[in-house]
Design an enzyme around this catalytic site. Structure first.
Site, mmCIF file in Angstrom:
data_model
loop_
_atom_site.group_PDB
_atom_site.id
_atom_site.type_symbol
_atom_site.label_atom_id
_atom_site.label_comp_id
_atom_site.label_asym_id
_atom_site.label_seq_id
_atom_site.Cartn_x
_atom_site.Cartn_y
_atom_site.Cartn_z
ATOM 1 N N GLU A 44 -38.440 87.930 -14.100
ATOM 2 C CA GLU A 44 -37.603 88.763 -13.154
ATOM 3 C C GLU A 44 -36.383 88.961 -13.268
ATOM 4 O O GLU A 44 -35.787 89.346 -12.288
ATOM 5 C CB GLU A 44 -38.288 88.871 -11.897
ATOM 6 C CG GLU A 44 -39.733 88.589 -11.339
ATOM 7 C CD GLU A 44 -40.116 89.028 -9.859
ATOM 8 O OE1 GLU A 44 -39.533 89.502 -9.373
ATOM 9 O OE2 GLU A 44 -41.616 89.321 -9.583
HETATM 10 N N1 COS Z 1 -32.742 100.781 -7.160
HETATM 11 C C1 COS Z 1 -33.080 102.362 -7.448
HETATM 12 N N2 COS Z 1 -32.617 102.234 -9.102
HETATM 13 C C2 COS Z 1 -31.880 101.441 -9.796
HETATM 14 C C3 COS Z 1 -32.048 100.973 -9.699
HETATM 15 C C4 COS Z 1 -32.421 100.372 -8.088
HETATM 16 N N3 COS Z 1 -32.431 98.935 -8.412
HETATM 17 N N4 COS Z 1 -31.356 100.408 -10.516
HETATM 18 C C5 COS Z 1 -30.863 101.054 -11.462
HETATM 19 N N5 COS Z 1 -30.880 102.223 -10.797
HETATM 20 C C6 COS Z 1 -31.224 103.197 -11.468
HETATM 21 C C7 COS Z 1 -30.116 103.460 -11.545
HETATM 22 O O1 COS Z 1 -29.239 104.342 -10.958
HETATM 23 C C8 COS Z 1 -30.037 105.060 -12.964
HETATM 24 O O2 COS Z 1 -29.957 105.931 -12.485
HETATM 25 P P1 COS Z 1 -29.634 107.787 -13.499
HETATM 26 O O3 COS Z 1 -30.029 107.342 -14.828
HETATM 27 O O4 COS Z 1 -30.436 108.236 -12.707
HETATM 28 O O5 COS Z 1 -27.901 107.738 -13.540
HETATM 29 C C9 COS Z 1 -30.996 103.956 -13.952
HETATM 30 O O6 COS Z 1 -31.916 103.033 -13.184
HETATM 31 C C10 COS Z 1 -30.940 103.144 -15.115
HETATM 32 O O7 COS Z 1 -29.798 101.825 -14.562
HETATM 33 P P2 COS Z 1 -28.890 101.466 -15.162
HETATM 34 O O8 COS Z 1 -27.868 102.609 -16.089
HETATM 35 O O9 COS Z 1 -28.148 100.857 -14.416
HETATM 36 O O10 COS Z 1 -29.758 101.297 -16.350
HETATM 37 P P3 COS Z 1 -29.536 100.011 -17.392
HETATM 38 O O11 COS Z 1 -30.057 100.182 -18.841
HETATM 39 O O12 COS Z 1 -27.999 99.301 -17.570
HETATM 40 O O13 COS Z 1 -30.118 98.075 -16.625
HETATM 41 C C11 COS Z 1 -30.267 96.287 -15.790
HETATM 42 C C12 COS Z 1 -29.908 98.224 -15.625
HETATM 43 C C13 COS Z 1 -29.567 95.289 -16.472
HETATM 44 C C14 COS Z 1 -30.133 95.627 -14.255
HETATM 45 C C15 COS Z 1 -32.331 96.159 -15.796
HETATM 46 O O14 COS Z 1 -32.703 96.933 -17.234
HETATM 47 C C16 COS Z 1 -33.003 95.220 -15.626
HETATM 48 O O15 COS Z 1 -33.419 94.506 -14.522
HETATM 49 N N6 COS Z 1 -33.097 94.287 -16.487
HETATM 50 C C17 COS Z 1 -34.050 93.393 -16.409
HETATM 51 C C18 COS Z 1 -35.172 93.339 -16.070
HETATM 52 C C19 COS Z 1 -36.255 92.374 -15.608
HETATM 53 O O16 COS Z 1 -36.216 91.792 -14.259
HETATM 54 N N7 COS Z 1 -37.616 92.655 -16.602
HETATM 55 C C20 COS Z 1 -38.400 90.942 -15.339
HETATM 56 C C21 COS Z 1 -39.765 91.983 -15.890
HETATM 57 S S1 COS Z 1 -40.640 91.084 -14.896
HETATM 58 S S2 COS Z 1 -40.891 89.348 -15.188
#
Ligand code: COS
Length: 389
Positions: free
Chosen positions: A368
């Site tokens: 996660e």
């Molecule tokens: N709530 C709502 N929207 C969100 C959000 C949240 N918590 N986090 C990101 N977004 C939205 C952003 O606003 C962005 O929207 P727009 O394109 O409209 O501007 C979009 O999602 C993309 O976000 P971002 O640019 O931050 O994406 P990144 O590729 O930089 O990735 C991370 C963000 C790294 C934080 C994300 O990919 C992540 O959490 N990765 C880990 C995944 C994970 O936990 N995997 C385990 C799975 S379950 S075992």
């Protein structure tokens, strides 16, 4: 009036936790070592949780759930994880798997899917991760969904899917428009038995061995368009909003593992005698226990605050969920490692539970969102996202 309502909610939570403590002591703890040893999903424990209404704590009552708070839910996961991390995942992943529907689903989908998940009749799972798409959940996603009239066809593979082999309902994220970036991902519900949906390899793991982690394969898998969650392109935001609410569940699992190991180590340190007194009264061990307790209690405060933020729908819930996951995961690892140290050679033996707890703790720093991803989320909330990254 508000005070009375709060008092009633507190009483209900206290009653539920008391029931859960009894169940854990009488039914879960005696099974924990065996669940780890056999690496089998504990269907009896799942039934026990279903019979005691633990499978849908935060699901609203109109969809068959208990309508409980996230705070109650994390406390329940914590209590179970004190004895058995694998069993705590039954409750935590049920929540993870249903959240896409609760957050992004239509009224019809909520009524169709949530009641059987809340009752525990059906098991839910969440399929985001792929072989090359773990931390970079968006940029490297390859699973495709193509629309054909009233259906979508899914093709691709997901890996590391907790409970994937036992799930009846899987929320799957797939690319519908490769050119649209974060707005090109869509969420779907895929039901067990759908043609072209196959369970692949089961992972052999260091810990949480009673929780099946599998590959899911979608090969020309046709599902009704009615199973699309939200609109096309809303999937990535739904996936992220889900993680905001599910990461506290993993933090609770981590906290429970730490608290369980601390409890065991403390009792051991009171009884085991060396150089004429209980080892806990030797400063080397006593101070270690003091640090462990301080860490567990500070992690607990952070987690409960994050859960309250989930309940309040606060705008900074991502930040708090990530801080809770980061802190609790690290505390789980350090406290279980120290618990093994307190027990010495016995701690290293599988005859004592702290060895299993140390193995189980490690995953809480990885899944996660790794601890590195939690720091990314936290620092972005503080100073913003770099334009080039
Ligand atoms: N709530 C709502 N929207 C969100 C959000 C949240 N918590 N986090 C990101 N977004 C939205 C952003 O606003 C962005 O929207 P727009 O394109 O409209 O501007 C979009 O999602 C993309 O976000 P971002 O640019 O931050 O994406 P990144 O590729 O930089 O990735 C991370 C963000 C790294 C934080 C994300 O990919 C992540 O959490 N990765 C880990 C995944 C994970 O936990 N995997 C385990 C799975 S379950 S075992």
């Amino acid at each position: 009036m508000a005070v009375m309502v709060q008092q009633q909610a507190d009483d209900e939570e206290a009653m539920m936790l008391s029931v859960v403590r009894d169940l854990v002591r009488e039914k879960v703890a005696p099974r924990a070592a065996q669940i780890d040893e056999t690496e089998e999903f504990p269907w009896d424990i799942k039934e026990l949780f279903a019979q005691n209404d633990l499978m849908g704590i935060p699901i609203p009552t109109e969809y068959g759930g208990l309508g409980g708070t996230f705070l109650t839910y994390v406390k329940v996961v914590e209590e179970i994880a004190k004895a058995c991390a694998s069993s705590s995942l039954i409750v935590a992943v049920q929540e993870l798997g249903m959240l896409p529907i609760l957050i992004g689903g239509s009224e019809e989908q909520k009524r169709r899917f949530l009641p059987s998940i809340a009752s525990g009749e059906k098991i839910a799972a969440y399929a985001l991760t792929e072989a090359s798409s773990g931390s970079d959940a968006l940029g490297s996603m390859r699973t495709r969904a193509t629309r054909n009239g009233d259906t979508y066809t899914l093709d691709g593979q997901k890996i590391w899917i907790t409970n994937g082999s036992v799930a009846d309902v899987v929320c799957v994220f797939a690319v519908t428009d490769p050119a649209a970036g974060s707005r090109g991902v869509t969420a779907f519900v895929v039901e067990k038995g759908t043609s072209g949906f196959v369970v692949g390899k089961k992972e052999r793991k260091m810990g949480i061995r009673g929780s099946p982690t599998v590959e899911l394969i979608f090969d020309n898998c046709v599902i009704p368009a009615a199973n699309r969650i939200g609109e096309e392109g809303e999937g990535f935001k739904i996936a992220m909003k889900v993680l905001d609410k599910s990461r506290p569940g993993i933090a609770a699992q981590a906290l429970g593992i730490a608290a369980g190991a601390l409890d065991y180590a403390t009792n051991y340190a009171k009884e085991r005698v060396a150089f004429g007194k209980p080892i806990g009264q030797h400063q080397g061990v006593g101070f270690m226990l003091a640090d462990m307790l301080t860490e567990v209690e500070s992690a607990r405060m952070l987690l409960y605050e994050a859960a309250r933020k989930c309940d309040a729908g606060s705008s900074d819930v991502s930040l708090w969920a990530s801080m809770a996951k980061l802190k609790c995961g690290d505390v789980a690892m350090s406290v279980t490692t120290d618990a093994v140290q307190v027990l010495g050679g016995f701690g290293y033996s599988s005859e004592y539970p702290v060895e299993r707890m140390m193995r189980d703790a490690k995953i809480t720093q990885i899944y996660e969102g790794t601890q590195q991803i939690q720091r990314l989320v936290i620092s972005r909330a503080m100073v913003g996202k770099a334009k080039t990254s």
